[in-house]
Scaffold this motif. Structure first.
Motif, PDB file in Angstrom:
ATOM      1  N   GLY A 569       0.827  -1.204   0.000  1.00  0.00           N
ATOM      2  CA  GLY A 569       0.000   0.000   0.000  1.00  0.00           C
ATOM      3  C   GLY A 569       0.853   1.242   0.000  1.00  0.00           C
ATOM      4  O   GLY A 569       2.044   1.226  -0.348  1.00  0.00           O
ATOM      5  N   VAL A 570       0.238   2.347   0.400  1.00  0.00           N
ATOM      6  CA  VAL A 570       0.926   3.637   0.474  1.00  0.00           C
ATOM      7  C   VAL A 570       1.285   3.899   1.929  1.00  0.00           C
ATOM      8  O   VAL A 570       0.426   3.836   2.819  1.00  0.00           O
ATOM      9  CB  VAL A 570       0.037   4.768  -0.075  1.00  0.00           C
ATOM     10  N   PHE A 571       2.559   4.210   2.181  1.00  0.00           N
ATOM     11  CA  PHE A 571       3.047   4.426   3.539  1.00  0.00           C
ATOM     12  C   PHE A 571       3.779   5.768   3.624  1.00  0.00           C
ATOM     13  O   PHE A 571       4.471   6.173   2.685  1.00  0.00           O
ATOM     14  CB  PHE A 571       4.030   3.329   3.964  1.00  0.00           C
ATOM     15  N   ALA A 572       3.657   6.428   4.767  1.00  0.00           N
ATOM     16  CA  ALA A 572       4.503   7.587   5.031  1.00  0.00           C
ATOM     17  C   ALA A 572       5.921   7.081   5.250  1.00  0.00           C
ATOM     18  O   ALA A 572       6.138   6.030   5.859  1.00  0.00           O
ATOM     19  CB  ALA A 572       4.004   8.329   6.264  1.00  0.00           C
ATOM     20  N   GLN A 573       6.911   7.838   4.743  1.00  0.00           N
ATOM     21  CA  GLN A 573       8.298   7.387   4.874  1.00  0.00           C
ATOM     22  C   GLN A 573       8.744   7.318   6.333  1.00  0.00           C
ATOM     23  O   GLN A 573       9.659   6.582   6.675  1.00  0.00           O
ATOM     24  CB  GLN A 573       9.227   8.297   4.073  1.00  0.00           C
ATOM     25  N   ASP A 574       8.063   8.094   7.200  1.00  0.00           N
ATOM     26  CA  ASP A 574       8.417   8.062   8.623  1.00  0.00           C
ATOM     27  C   ASP A 574       7.446   7.210   9.443  1.00  0.00           C
ATOM     28  O   ASP A 574       7.345   7.352  10.657  1.00  0.00           O
ATOM     29  CB  ASP A 574       8.469   9.477   9.202  1.00  0.00           C
ATOM     30  N   ASP A 575       6.724   6.311   8.746  1.00  0.00           N
ATOM     31  CA  ASP A 575       5.787   5.413   9.428  1.00  0.00           C
ATOM     32  C   ASP A 575       6.535   4.599  10.491  1.00  0.00           C
ATOM     33  O   ASP A 575       7.536   3.953  10.203  1.00  0.00           O
ATOM     34  CB  ASP A 575       5.159   4.459   8.397  1.00  0.00           C
ATOM     35  N   GLU A 576       6.058   4.639  11.733  1.00  0.00           N
ATOM     36  CA  GLU A 576       6.732   3.943  12.826  1.00  0.00           C
ATOM     37  C   GLU A 576       6.729   2.431  12.646  1.00  0.00           C
ATOM     38  O   GLU A 576       7.518   1.722  13.263  1.00  0.00           O
ATOM     39  CB  GLU A 576       6.073   4.295  14.166  1.00  0.00           C
ATOM     40  N   MET A 577       5.816   1.925  11.818  1.00  0.00           N
ATOM     41  CA  MET A 577       5.747   0.485  11.594  1.00  0.00           C
ATOM     42  C   MET A 577       6.770   0.015  10.559  1.00  0.00           C
ATOM     43  O   MET A 577       6.930  -1.193  10.355  1.00  0.00           O
ATOM     44  CB  MET A 577       4.337   0.102  11.131  1.00  0.00           C
ATOM     45  N   LEU A 578       7.471   0.959   9.904  1.00  0.00           N
ATOM     46  CA  LEU A 578       8.452   0.595   8.892  1.00  0.00           C
ATOM     47  C   LEU A 578       9.866   0.801   9.420  1.00  0.00           C
ATOM     48  O   LEU A 578      10.103   1.629  10.309  1.00  0.00           O
ATOM     49  CB  LEU A 578       8.265   1.464   7.638  1.00  0.00           C
ATOM     50  N   PRO A 579      10.829   0.060   8.866  1.00  0.00           N
ATOM     51  CA  PRO A 579      12.226   0.305   9.241  1.00  0.00           C
ATOM     52  C   PRO A 579      12.704   1.618   8.633  1.00  0.00           C
ATOM     53  O   PRO A 579      12.082   2.166   7.715  1.00  0.00           O
ATOM     54  CB  PRO A 579      12.948  -0.896   8.626  1.00  0.00           C
ATOM     55  N   VAL A 580      13.804   2.117   9.142  1.00  0.00           N
ATOM     56  CA  VAL A 580      14.370   3.368   8.628  1.00  0.00           C
ATOM     57  C   VAL A 580      15.341   3.051   7.493  1.00  0.00           C
ATOM     58  O   VAL A 580      16.249   2.223   7.650  1.00  0.00           O
ATOM     59  CB  VAL A 580      15.102   4.135   9.755  1.00  0.00           C
ATOM     60  N   LEU A 581      15.141   3.697   6.333  1.00  0.00           N
ATOM     61  CA  LEU A 581      16.066   3.548   5.203  1.00  0.00           C
ATOM     62  C   LEU A 581      16.903   4.813   5.072  1.00  0.00           C
ATOM     63  O   LEU A 581      16.413   5.927   5.304  1.00  0.00           O
ATOM     64  CB  LEU A 581      15.300   3.300   3.902  1.00  0.00           C
ATOM     65  N   ASP A 582      18.168   4.645   4.711  1.00  0.00           N
ATOM     66  CA  ASP A 582      19.031   5.817   4.501  1.00  0.00           C
ATOM     67  C   ASP A 582      18.495   6.696   3.380  1.00  0.00           C
ATOM     68  O   ASP A 582      18.561   7.923   3.454  1.00  0.00           O
ATOM     69  CB  ASP A 582      20.461   5.360   4.153  1.00  0.00           C
ATOM     70  N   LYS A 583      17.939   6.044   2.360  1.00  0.00           N
ATOM     71  CA  LYS A 583      17.408   6.797   1.233  1.00  0.00           C
ATOM     72  C   LYS A 583      16.258   6.013   0.621  1.00  0.00           C
ATOM     73  O   LYS A 583      16.365   4.805   0.374  1.00  0.00           O
ATOM     74  CB  LYS A 583      18.497   7.018   0.175  1.00  0.00           C
ATOM     75  N   TRP A 584      15.151   6.711   0.434  1.00  0.00           N
ATOM     76  CA  TRP A 584      14.002   6.067  -0.201  1.00  0.00           C
ATOM     77  C   TRP A 584      14.078   6.291  -1.715  1.00  0.00           C
ATOM     78  O   TRP A 584      14.130   7.440  -2.174  1.00  0.00           O
ATOM     79  CB  TRP A 584      12.696   6.652   0.345  1.00  0.00           C
ATOM     80  N   GLU A 585      14.106   5.211  -2.450  1.00  0.00           N
ATOM     81  CA  GLU A 585      14.138   5.297  -3.904  1.00  0.00           C
ATOM     82  C   GLU A 585      13.453   4.064  -4.474  1.00  0.00           C
ATOM     83  O   GLU A 585      13.332   3.028  -3.810  1.00  0.00           O
ATOM     84  CB  GLU A 585      15.580   5.401  -4.408  1.00  0.00           C
ATOM     85  N   THR A 586      12.993   4.180  -5.731  1.00  0.00           N
ATOM     86  CA  THR A 586      12.295   3.046  -6.350  1.00  0.00           C
ATOM     87  C   THR A 586      13.254   1.877  -6.511  1.00  0.00           C
ATOM     88  O   THR A 586      14.467   2.056  -6.698  1.00  0.00           O
ATOM     89  CB  THR A 586      11.730   3.448  -7.724  1.00  0.00           C
ATOM     90  N   GLY A 587      12.657   0.684  -6.409  1.00  0.00           N
ATOM     91  CA  GLY A 587      13.473  -0.513  -6.529  1.00  0.00           C
ATOM     92  C   GLY A 587      13.390  -1.342  -5.262  1.00  0.00           C
ATOM     93  O   GLY A 587      12.533  -1.138  -4.409  1.00  0.00           O
ATOM     94  N   ILE A 588      14.313  -2.282  -5.144  1.00  0.00           N
ATOM     95  CA  ILE A 588      14.316  -3.233  -4.035  1.00  0.00           C
ATOM     96  C   ILE A 588      15.412  -2.852  -3.058  1.00  0.00           C
ATOM     97  O   ILE A 588      16.577  -2.725  -3.423  1.00  0.00           O
ATOM     98  CB  ILE A 588      14.500  -4.659  -4.554  1.00  0.00           C
ATOM     99  N   SER A 589      15.018  -2.680  -1.773  1.00  0.00           N
ATOM    100  CA  SER A 589      15.968  -2.244  -0.757  1.00  0.00           C
ATOM    101  C   SER A 589      16.898  -3.377  -0.346  1.00  0.00           C
ATOM    102  O   SER A 589      16.667  -4.546  -0.679  1.00  0.00           O
ATOM    103  CB  SER A 589      15.219  -1.740   0.480  1.00  0.00           C
TER     104      SER A 589
END
Length: 659
Positions: A569-589
């Motif tokens: 779905g659609v998530f806020a980048q600072d969603d507390e339920m998600l891990p922290v990424l150094d950089k959000w970009e399209t593709g596979i983390s």
């Protein structure tokens, strides 16, 4: 606003209101010539002083302004006739009934019963009984006959005859006594009717009680054991239902085998809750991981289950599979609750005493006090006239009221030289009680019993009707609740509903505050998580190969075990339920971790910060619009109503409260 929450959040728990200063009652202000007094203002201010966090509301000038605003709204409610609403009147009536309960208690007797109950709760009694049925209002001769029969059977038990066999032969607790031989298992306080409980707790271990009278009749009780109370416990269980009685041995063996297989999976480290969801046949608890409500000894119908549960020592420990009359169980300890101290349990015990048979003891004590406080006088001539109006048809519930009330429309009972109750009221009471089961004979005894109940009820009603006069703090709380209910209904009518229905006003407010309703940076993504890092690494490889979520779940969730879970779905980048990424970009983390979980995220699209549409934030806009309407509402009311403040009186109150 906070004042609304304070004034509407009135507690059901009654306590005496004490103030640092005593205030002479004077008119503080008027609204359209209706007076509002200093005592109410001081009482509400002191009561709410520690509840408000906004220091501006503690400022007396500001608080007076808030209080006037509150009373303006109440005046508006009366102007609209909201006090005549049937729902409002019913809710007010129910609240008063709840609030008044504390005033119908004899504190001294209640305290004694609470202490007694606490002491009894320290022990659990195992007992058997034999019941000899007897109507509560039986004639003395019948009472003596049943008592003597109980004494006769008690003598047999004391002479050494088997108590269980005596219960099977003589007990009228049918059909239970025929199968359980009068056995009741272990129990503690509040598990039995109060007189029976008293008999059990006052009879030494191994002995048989004297006949104990309860509303069911006479009991003789044999106390088989006394042990320390084991407290309360919460467990989870996995249950496999017992095979039908006509099932083959092979079918019965399958149930046992399945229980042993589940037990083996537990020993291999699989989660108890997940196994309960998958395999437990207790439909009520399975979806909750098998967790049962907290219970104590004697609460469940299986003593075997209780003993196995209480034998567990450490939370997380579980039993081997065992069988009860209901099926096969595996039980896991969640938490044990030792008995609380007296102070910790006092409030709960008071509530339980009020609901228990003990309440009748309290009610009787309270009635005796009221009889001393409020004299009652019976007109003997009218009582004799009532007596002649009742005949033997009452015993077959065929008695009818006299055709005319005229001869009985005279005072029968006078309470406190104040309240007069007509003879016809008593006749109607007799008629209503006709199906209540009281069959005492002769008729004059029957009417006497009913009149005692009737006069006691009327005495307590009189006391209840005068609570506001007897107790100023009761009157104060009731006034607050009346106003609070009206204000709630008024807010719903003039603010909350309006904000929801005023589409033009809502749209205009939204357009004027667009900067307050914005999305932060978001992503459209698929998030896969697992507690196992290697599993997530496999999931990442499959994503890299272009495999979809369905394929990945099918590939990695095998043998009935859930190894990965996915959210899309659609998530806020600072969603507390998600891990922290150094950089959000399209593709596979890369594989990232947070807490006990590992994640891989497939970002399909980066969504930049943008203004929310009205539909996306409607709930918040409605709430904000409601607060805006409320903030301007009081100013409008001040123009519609005439408010006059007695400034000299207010200055005196300020000096008094600021000392």
């Amino acid at each position: 606003m906070k004042l609304k929450k304070v004034l509407l959040g009135i507690s059901l728990c009654v306590s005496a209101l004490s103030f640092a200063q005593q205030t002479k009652k004077e008119v503080l202000f008027t609204i359209n010539e209706n007076p509002y007094y200093t005592d109410e203002f001081v009482r509400v201010y002191n009561k709410n002083l520690d509840l408000v966090k906004d220091d501006s509301q503690k400022d007396l000038d500001n608080y007076l302004n808030l209080f006037i605003g509150y009373k303006l709204k109440v005046n508006r409610a009366y102007e609209l006739g909201l006090q005549d609403n049937r729902k409002y009147q019913l809710e007010l009536k129910n609240y008063r009934e709840q609030l008044s309960k504390n005033y119908h208690l004899d504190k001294e007797v209640t305290d004694e019963l609470v202490e007694e109950a606490y002491n009894r709760l320290q022990k659990e009694v195992k007992a058997s009984h034999i019941l000899f049925k007897l109507d509560e209002n039986a004639l003395p001769a019948d009472t003596l006959r049943v008592y003597n029969k109980a004494m006769e059977i008690r003598a047999k038990a004391l002479a050494g005859e088997d108590f269980g066999k005596l219960a099977q032969q003589y007990s009228e607790d049918i059909p239970a006594a025929k199968t359980d031989k009068g056995e009741l298992g272990y129990f503690s306080a509040f598990r039995m009717v109060y007189p029976f409980e008293t008999g059990a707790y006052t009879t030494p271990k191994g002995e048989v009680s004297m006949p104990i009278r309860s509303r069911f009749g006479y009991h003789i009780i044999k106390v088989e054991d006394v042990r320390q109370n084991r407290g309360d416990i919460i467990v989870a269980h996995i249950m496999l239902l017992k095979s039908k009685d006509n099932a083959s041995e092979e079918e019965k063996a399958k149930v046992k085998t399945r229980a042993e297989e589940i037990y083996q999976k537990l020993r291999q480290g699989e989660d108890f809750g997940e196994l309960a969801k998958q395999f437990s046949q207790d439909g009520y608890t399975a979806t909750k991981g098998g967790v049962l409500e907290k219970f104590s000894s004697g609460s469940l119908s299986s003593e075997e289950f209780e003993n196995r549960a209480f034998a567990l020592e450490v939370p997380g420990d579980y039993t081997e599979p065992f069988e009860t009359q209901y099926g096969w169980h595996i039980v896991k300890l969640v938490k044990k609750f030792p008995l609380l101290t007296f102070e910790e349990s006092k409030e709960d015990l008071e509530a339980r005493v009020a609901k228990d048979d003990r309440s009748s003891v309290i009610a009787e004590a309270m009635t005796e006090k009221l009889k001393k406080k409020y004299p009652m006088d019976t007109d003997k001539k009218m009582y004799s006239k009532v007596l002649t109006a009742v005949n033997d048809s009452y015993y077959v519930t065929d008695w009818k009221l006299p055709e005319s009330a005229d001869n009985f429309n005279k005072t029968l009972l006078t309470i406190n030289n104040d309240k007069e109750i007509k003879a016809w009221d008593f006749l109607e009471y007799i008629n209503k009680e006709q199906k209540g089961g009281i069959k005492a004979k002769p008729l004059n005894r029957l009417v006497s019993i009913l009149y005692e109940k009737f006069s006691n009820e009327k005495l307590n009603e009189y006391y209840d009707e005068n609570l506001e006069n007897e107790f100023p703090e009761f009157a104060g709380v009731m006034q607050e609740y009346k106003d609070g209910l009206l204000l709630f209904d008024l807010m719903e009518k003039e603010i909350w509903d309006k904000a929801k229905k005023d589409t033009i006003g809502l749209r205009n407010y939204y357009n004027a505050h667009l900067n307050e309703y914005r999305w932060g940076n978001r992503v459209n993504a698929e998030v896969i998580s697992s507690t196992d890092k290697k599993t997530i690494e496999k999931a990442r490889k499959l994503l890299k190969k272009g495999k979809d979520i369905a394929f990945i779940k099918e590939e990695l969730n095998t043998n009935g075990k859930i190894n990965v879970i996915e959210r899309s779905g659609v998530f806020a980048q600072d969603d507390e339920m998600l891990p922290v990424l150094d950089k959000w970009e399209t593709g596979i983390s890369d594989v990232v971790s947070k807490g006990d979980y590992y994640y891989v995220i497939k970002v399909n699209k980066i969504l930049p910060a943008t203004t929310k549409t009205l539909d996306e934030c409607r709930g918040r806009v409605v709430n904000d619009y409601q607060q805006y309407l409320e903030s301007t509402w009081v100013d409008t009311l001040k123009k519609e109503f005439t408010v006059k403040i007695n400034k000299d009186v207010f200055e005196k109150i300020k000096k008094q409260l600021n000392q």
